[in-house]
Write a protein that holds these residues in place. Sequence first.
Motif, short mmCIF file in Angstrom:
data_model
loop_
_atom_site.label_atom_id
_atom_site.label_comp_id
_atom_site.label_asym_id
_atom_site.label_seq_id
_atom_site.Cartn_x
_atom_site.Cartn_y
_atom_site.Cartn_z
N ASP A 131 0.83 -1.21 0.00
CA ASP A 131 0.00 0.00 0.00
C ASP A 131 0.86 1.26 0.00
O ASP A 131 0.51 2.27 -0.60
CB ASP A 131 -0.91 0.02 1.23
CG ASP A 131 -2.03 -1.02 1.11
OD1 ASP A 131 -2.30 -1.44 -0.02
OD2 ASP A 131 -2.59 -1.40 2.15
N LEU A 132 2.02 1.19 0.69
CA LEU A 132 2.88 2.36 0.78
C LEU A 132 3.36 2.79 -0.60
O LEU A 132 3.27 3.96 -0.98
CB LEU A 132 4.09 2.07 1.69
CG LEU A 132 5.16 3.16 1.73
CD1 LEU A 132 4.57 4.47 2.26
CD2 LEU A 132 6.34 2.71 2.58
N LEU A 184 10.36 0.18 7.66
CA LEU A 184 11.11 0.64 6.49
C LEU A 184 12.54 1.00 6.87
O LEU A 184 13.49 0.64 6.17
CB LEU A 184 10.40 1.84 5.86
CG LEU A 184 11.11 2.51 4.66
CD1 LEU A 184 11.28 1.53 3.52
CD2 LEU A 184 10.35 3.74 4.21
N VAL A 185 12.68 1.70 7.99
CA VAL A 185 14.01 2.09 8.46
C VAL A 185 14.86 0.85 8.73
O VAL A 185 16.03 0.78 8.33
CB VAL A 185 13.89 2.96 9.73
CG1 VAL A 185 15.24 3.07 10.45
CG2 VAL A 185 13.38 4.35 9.37
N GLU A 186 14.31 -0.15 9.41
CA GLU A 186 15.06 -1.37 9.71
C GLU A 186 15.44 -2.13 8.44
O GLU A 186 16.54 -2.67 8.34
CB GLU A 186 14.24 -2.28 10.64
CG GLU A 186 14.13 -1.77 12.07
CD GLU A 186 15.49 -1.54 12.70
OE1 GLU A 186 16.37 -2.41 12.56
OE2 GLU A 186 15.67 -0.47 13.31
N ASP A 218 4.44 12.14 5.25
CA ASP A 218 5.17 12.89 6.27
C ASP A 218 5.83 12.01 7.32
O ASP A 218 6.98 12.22 7.70
CB ASP A 218 4.22 13.88 6.99
CG ASP A 218 3.85 15.04 6.09
OD1 ASP A 218 4.51 15.20 5.05
OD2 ASP A 218 2.91 15.78 6.43
N ARG A 219 5.09 11.03 7.85
CA ARG A 219 5.62 10.24 8.97
C ARG A 219 6.83 9.41 8.53
O ARG A 219 7.72 9.13 9.32
CB ARG A 219 4.52 9.37 9.56
CG ARG A 219 3.41 10.18 10.24
CD ARG A 219 2.30 9.30 10.74
NE ARG A 219 1.27 10.05 11.42
CZ ARG A 219 0.23 10.59 10.81
NH1 ARG A 219 0.11 10.47 9.50
NH2 ARG A 219 -0.69 11.26 11.48
N TYR A 220 6.83 8.98 7.28
CA TYR A 220 7.98 8.23 6.76
C TYR A 220 9.17 9.16 6.57
O TYR A 220 10.32 8.78 6.79
CB TYR A 220 7.61 7.53 5.45
CG TYR A 220 6.67 6.37 5.67
CD1 TYR A 220 7.15 5.07 5.76
CD2 TYR A 220 5.31 6.57 5.84
CE1 TYR A 220 6.30 4.00 5.99
CE2 TYR A 220 4.44 5.52 6.08
CZ TYR A 220 4.95 4.23 6.14
OH TYR A 220 4.10 3.18 6.38
N LEU A 221 8.88 10.41 6.17
CA LEU A 221 9.95 11.39 6.03
C LEU A 221 10.62 11.64 7.38
O LEU A 221 11.85 11.73 7.48
CB LEU A 221 9.40 12.70 5.48
CG LEU A 221 8.85 12.68 4.05
CD1 LEU A 221 8.22 14.01 3.71
CD2 LEU A 221 9.94 12.36 3.04
N GLN A 222 9.82 11.74 8.43
CA GLN A 222 10.37 12.00 9.76
C GLN A 222 11.21 10.81 10.23
O GLN A 222 12.28 10.99 10.82
CB GLN A 222 9.23 12.26 10.75
CG GLN A 222 8.51 13.58 10.49
CD GLN A 222 7.36 13.81 11.45
OE1 GLN A 222 7.43 13.42 12.60
NE2 GLN A 222 6.29 14.42 10.96
N ALA A 223 10.75 9.60 9.95
CA ALA A 223 11.50 8.41 10.36
C ALA A 223 12.83 8.33 9.61
O ALA A 223 13.87 8.03 10.19
CB ALA A 223 10.67 7.14 10.10
#
Length: 548
Positions: free
Chosen positions: A25-26, A53-55, A80-85
Motif C-alpha cells: 500500500d505504501l 522501512l528504516v530497519e 510525512d511520517r515516513y519522512l520523519q523516520a
Amino acid sequence: MSLLPENLERYQKFLSFMLKYWNSDLLNETTSHAMEEETARNFSDYEQTPEELVEDLKKMGPTYVKLGQLLSTRPDLLPDRYLQALASLQDDLPPIPYEEVEEIVEHEIGTKISKAFNSFDEEPLASASIGQVHKAELRSGKTVAVKVQRPGIRKKFLDDLNTLEEVAALAVKHTQVGKQYGFKDVLSELKRIMLQELDYLREANNLINLGTNLKEYRRLIVPQPIPDYTTSKVLTMEYVKGTKITSVNPLKKTETDYTPLVDELVEAYLKQIVADGFVHADPHPGNIHLLENDKIALIDLGMVAKFSRKMQEHLLRLLLALSKNDGEEIADILLDMSERQLDASEKEFRRQISIMVEDSRNTTAKDMQTGKLLIQMNRSAAKNGIHLPVDVNILGKILLNMDQIIAFLAPEYDLREAVKNYMKKLMQNKMVKELAPEELFSVLLESKNLIGHLPERVNKITENLANNDFKIVIDAIDEKRFTDGFQKVANRITLGLIIAAMIIGAAMLMSVPSAFMIFGYPGLAIIFFLLAAMGGIYLSYTILFRDE
C-alpha cells in the motif's frame, strides 16, 4: 544490466527488498497520491510502518541507509511520517576488527600507532556505515577521537550505486513513475553526497570552517581536527565527552532549564542558514551531543549544505514570514524562488499555504511543526505544478531534526518567536555594517562616478532628441519569426493557386487532340496532372508534419 557472479548478491538483495514493497500500500499510495494531503488515509493503514522501512534499509547496507536519509528530503515521494523516520535514520554496524583498524591508521599516518599515540582504545566509541571512532591520546597528552574509514567501503558504495543506477535507468526508460520522480537525479545527488562523506580531508575542512563561523557561541563546541594525523581515510579530532542529546536523563531535564542553551543552538543554526550560507546539514540527535558542562557539541560534518548569497536572502525572508505566520508573504517568497509548469495553479497553492500556516499558528516545540510545515508546503507546490529549489527541502530537513531536539530539551519553546528575535538582530547588524566607513566610501565612489558621467549622458540624450535620432527599442515580439510566418503563408497560397491552375489547364488539355499520348490520354495533360498531384502531396506533407 550484466548479471556477473559477483553482482548476483547485490541484485538478490535489491530484488528481495523490492518484492516486499512493490505491491505494498505504501508504494501504491506513493506512486499515485504522493503529492496529496494525508487526510484521506490513516498512518496505520499501511502494511509497512516507518520503523519497519528504516530497519529494512539498515539491513540492506550503508548505501541504502544513505539513500533513506536522502529520501527524507523528498516530500513528493513519501508521506510525512515516513519522512520523519528517515530524517532520523542512523546506522549502527558491527565494529571493524582492531587489527584492521591498526593497519589502516599506520598506513595512512605513516608511522606506528605506538609512536604516534600514548594510548589507543581497541574498543570503538561508535561504529557507523562509513567508519568507526576510537578514543586515543596523543604524545602531547591531548585526548582525541580517531575516525577510521571501513576498508573497501568506497568500492562497496560504488558497486551498490552502480546496481541502483542500472535499475533506475530501466525504470526511467520503461515506466512513467521513473520519469515522473527523477530516480536518476536522486541517485546522482546520493553519489555526490557519498563521495564527499568518504573524503575525511573535506570533513576536516568543514569542521574548521564551522568552528570559525560559530566561535562567538560559548555554549557550542565544534571539535577541531588534528591536521598532522588526518588523511582522506583517517580523521583525528578533539575528543568531547557527552551523550546523544535525546538520551539525557529525565531527572536532569526536570532540574535544568535548557532554554538558554536552546536559544544559542537555534541562533547558531539560523546564522549558518541566512548569514554564512554554510550549514551542518545533518543535525539529527546522533550528531548533537550534550556535554557534562551543559554545552552542546556538533559532530560529524561529512554532510554540509552551501547556500548562495541570493538563496540566503530568500531563506531569510521565508523564515521571517514563517515567524510572522504570514501565509500570503510565504506564498509570494516561495513563488519567487520557484520554477512553474505551464499548468501551474498559483491560486490553489496560495490557498493551501494560507490554510497550513493558519493551522500551525500558536504551536510550541513539542508539536514539532516548523520542519513538517515546510515539507507540507513543498508537497503542495509539487502538487500544483510548482518546483521549489532543493534548498527548501534541505532547510525542511534541518528544521525537522531541530524540532526534535528542541522538543526534547524545551517542550514549550517558541521557535518562531526565536526566529523573529534573531532576524531583528541580524537586520540591525547588517544596517550597522552598511554604515561602516568602507561601505560609505564605496557608496561615495559610486555617487561620484554617476555625477561625473551625468552631464555627458544628458547632452547625448538632448542632442539625439534635437536631431530626431532618439529611439526606443521594445523587445516585444520576434519580428523575423513574425514576417517569416507571413511569408510562409503567402508561399503556400501561391503554390496552391499554381496547383489549381495546373489541374484546370490539364482538364482543358484533355479535349485537345494530340499525337503525344500517355495511357491513351493527351500526354501534356497527364504531365500537368502528375505535377499537380506531386505538388499537392508535398504541400500537404509540409503542412501536416513540418509546420510549427
